[in-house]
Design an enzyme around this catalytic site. Structure first.
Site, short mmCIF file in Angstrom:
data_model
loop_
_atom_site.label_atom_id
_atom_site.label_comp_id
_atom_site.label_asym_id
_atom_site.label_seq_id
_atom_site.Cartn_x
_atom_site.Cartn_y
_atom_site.Cartn_z
N CYS A 273 0.80 -1.23 0.00
CA CYS A 273 0.00 0.00 0.00
C CYS A 273 0.83 1.28 0.00
CB CYS A 273 -0.92 0.01 1.21
SG CYS A 273 -2.07 -1.37 1.19
N1 LIG Z 1 -2.82 -5.93 2.03
C1 LIG Z 1 -3.31 -4.88 2.65
O1 LIG Z 1 -3.04 -4.69 3.84
C2 LIG Z 1 -4.17 -3.85 1.94
C3 LIG Z 1 -4.70 -2.81 2.70
C4 LIG Z 1 -5.53 -1.89 2.10
C5 LIG Z 1 -5.82 -1.99 0.74
N2 LIG Z 1 -5.30 -3.00 0.00
C6 LIG Z 1 -5.68 -3.06 -1.40
O2 LIG Z 1 -6.50 -4.18 -1.64
C7 LIG Z 1 -6.25 -4.70 -2.93
C8 LIG Z 1 -5.88 -6.17 -2.85
O3 LIG Z 1 -4.69 -6.31 -2.08
P1 LIG Z 1 -4.23 -7.65 -1.41
O4 LIG Z 1 -3.18 -7.27 -0.44
O5 LIG Z 1 -5.40 -8.44 -0.92
O6 LIG Z 1 -3.60 -8.42 -2.68
P2 LIG Z 1 -3.19 -9.95 -2.81
O7 LIG Z 1 -2.17 -10.00 -3.89
O8 LIG Z 1 -2.90 -10.51 -1.47
O9 LIG Z 1 -4.50 -10.67 -3.31
C9 LIG Z 1 -5.08 -10.49 -4.55
C10 LIG Z 1 -5.73 -11.78 -4.98
O10 LIG Z 1 -6.41 -11.54 -6.20
C11 LIG Z 1 -6.24 -12.66 -7.04
N3 LIG Z 1 -6.51 -12.25 -8.41
C12 LIG Z 1 -5.72 -11.55 -9.25
N4 LIG Z 1 -6.36 -11.34 -10.41
C13 LIG Z 1 -7.58 -11.89 -10.29
C14 LIG Z 1 -8.70 -11.98 -11.14
N5 LIG Z 1 -8.70 -11.48 -12.36
N6 LIG Z 1 -9.79 -12.63 -10.68
C15 LIG Z 1 -9.81 -13.17 -9.43
N7 LIG Z 1 -8.77 -13.11 -8.59
C16 LIG Z 1 -7.69 -12.46 -9.00
C17 LIG Z 1 -4.83 -13.11 -6.76
O11 LIG Z 1 -4.64 -14.46 -7.13
C18 LIG Z 1 -4.75 -12.91 -5.24
O12 LIG Z 1 -5.16 -14.06 -4.55
C19 LIG Z 1 -5.16 -3.82 -3.52
O13 LIG Z 1 -5.76 -2.82 -4.29
C20 LIG Z 1 -4.51 -3.20 -2.32
O14 LIG Z 1 -3.94 -1.94 -2.61
C21 LIG Z 1 -4.47 -3.95 0.59
#
Ligand SMILES: NC(=O)c1ccc[n+]([C@@H]2O[C@H](COP(=O)([O-])OP(=O)(O)OC[C@H]3O[C@@H](n4cnc5c(N)ncnc54)[C@H](O)[C@@H]3O)[C@@H](O)[C@H]2O)c1
Length: 436
Positions: A273
């Site tokens: 992030c």
């Molecule tokens: N990790 C955090 O603490 C956090 C906090 C706030 C916001 N975010 C935001 O949340 C969003 C997701 O982050 P995350 O940390 O969960 O990412 P992540 O990489 O842990 O998870 C994303 C998941 O999406 C899947 N994926 C990718 N393309 C796909 C598709 N076309 N269809 C279905 N699944 C698909 C991946 O296989 C993965 O399992 C991002 O925009 C991030 O900026 C994350």
């Protein structure tokens, strides 16, 4: 009497009769899916990663932050790679990655790819919620036209909201349920449905007037952190030159009961992030002819931290008659943050890269990361070494990159010839400990 789509969806959420699909089962999506399942909803978890789906089907977790027992116990939860099942869902919550391209511009390919894959299965009476962090306008400019291209009127036939996620991995004080959640709708009806969806599982849902406000809110939160971390990293470098302990200064300043928020300096930004999200705004702001100078400046300072830390290691070795080249450096904690296993954008990897280029011999110890993972920009064929007297004595320098609670800090200071501490773990000055 048949209810209109708004009332019918709200009623389904209230009675927990809705099927909630979470698309993207990562750090954000998986805990959210569990939260809905634990509240009594049937939940469909959709991910393109078949290996993750297999693990979930076996009742196992692949994230340290979600206990396997939660998955095994979540009766109403099903995981699938089959997008066709999206048509069964009443709510589709998108939690896919939003990284930067190599040119440091927003990479919306996951969000758009997901929406395009969902499109053939959209039907009347569904709500789509985007949770992935992104620039203001994404929901209206990218998702809404795609939904409407299916002949569905947003706000009447189906509903669209942006509701940013606020996970804090490793923070035991808050859970998805207790962290207040912001929600903005494409239309007032969209917001009403969105509030009912999230209100069913989250204690406090904060409505805002549009999806753009919700998108910008998330960016402000993360930019606030990035800028303040940049500031405190700059203060650290000044204090270091002046021979002042920045951590003592911060602890003293934090006794002020108003108007001061404590941020801690470190070896650089990490995670998915804080190093990334601010540049989503920078990119969009340029379209409006505005430069985001604070963001750029903080980015510059924060990105310089790994080099600065390596400089401090080099100086400390030099003071002991040693060169970086050929010195054995043991890196403690390679995850980007304490007590978690997430390596994304971890500054430890960057520091190791610079050290290796200068000829240092590297080893690392991290109980949360047993094997150095394949990263986009970093490759090391290393496994975590056990931390003990032997490994500590074998190193010319022990670098505390991430201060996991699992480490024995007294033993580290006792057995290591030189400790470079980037996290302010040692409060009292010690002859073999250097703050960086
Ligand atoms: N990790 C955090 O603490 C956090 C906090 C706030 C916001 N975010 C935001 O949340 C969003 C997701 O982050 P995350 O940390 O969960 O990412 P992540 O990489 O842990 O998870 C994303 C998941 O999406 C899947 N994926 C990718 N393309 C796909 C598709 N076309 N269809 C279905 N699944 C698909 C991946 O296989 C993965 O399992 C991002 O925009 C991030 O900026 C994350």
């Amino acid at each position: 009497m048949e209810l209109d789509p708004v009332s019918s969806l709200i009623e389904k959420f209230r009675r927990r009769e809705a099927l909630v699909a979470v698309v993207g089962l990562g750090y954000v999506g998986l805990p959210l899916a569990m939260t809905f399942a634990e509240a009594g909803f049937r939940v469909l978890g959709l991910d393109v990663d078949a290996a993750k789906v297999e693990r979930l089907r076996a009742g196992q977790s692949y994230l340290e932050t979600v206990a396997g027992a939660r998955i095994a116990k979540a009766n109403g939860f099903q995981a699938t790679t089959d997008y066709a099942r999206a048509g069964e869902a009443d709510a589709l919550i998108i939690c896919v990655p939003t990284p930067l391209t190599r040119a440091r511009e927003p990479d919306l390919s996951y969000v758009i790819g997901t929406m395009d894959a969902l499109l053939p299965h959209l039907r009347k009476g569904q709500i789509v919620s985007l949770e992935s962090t992104t620039y203001p306008g994404t929901t209206e400019e990218e998702l809404r036209p795609r939904i409407e291209s299916r002949g569905l009127a947003v706000g009447r036939d189906c509903f669209l909201v942006f509701s940013p996620e606020r996970e804090d991995p490793g923070n035991a004080r808050y859970s998805t349920r207790t962290i207040p959640k912001v929600c903005g709708g494409s239309t007032p009806a969209c917001l009403e449905v969105g509030l009912a969806l999230y209100g069913a599982v989250i204690e406090t849902v904060v409505p805002v007037s549009s999806t753009r406000v919700a998108e910008m809110t998330k960016l402000l939160e993360n930019i606030h952190r990035a800028v303040n971390i940049g500031l405190v990293n700059e203060m650290k470098m000044v204090a270091d030159r002046m021979g002042i302990d920045i951590h003592e200064v911060i602890r003293a300043a934090a006794t002020k009961p108003f108007g001061f928020v404590a941020y801690t300096p470190g070896p650089g930004l990490g995670g998915h992030c804080i190093p990334i999200d601010p540049f989503y705004l920078t990119w969009k702001a340029r379209q409006y002819g505005v430069n985001t100078r604070f963001i750029e400046l903080a980015g510059e300072i924060n990105r310089a931290m790994p080099e600065w830390v390596v400089g401090k290691i080099g100086d400390a070795l030099n003071a002991r008659g040693k060169a970086l080249k050929g010195s054995r450096v043991l890196v403690l904690g390679i995850a980007y943050k304490k007590n978690i296993d997430d390596m994304r954008e971890s500054p430890a990897a960057e520091i190791m890269e610079i050290l290796a280029a200068k000829g240092a011999q590297l080893a690392y110890s991290d109980p949360h990361v047993p094997v150095f993972p394949r990263m986009r920009e970093h490759r090391f064929a290393l496994q975590s070494v056990p931390l003990g007297e032997a490994s500590l004595r074998a190193a010319d320098c022990v670098l505390i990159a991430t201060d996991h609670d699992a480490f024995d800090y007294a033993a580290i200071a006792k057995h290591a010839a030189l400790v470079v501490d980037t996290r302010g773990r040692y409060r009292e000055p010690l002859p073999n400990v250097v703050q960086a």
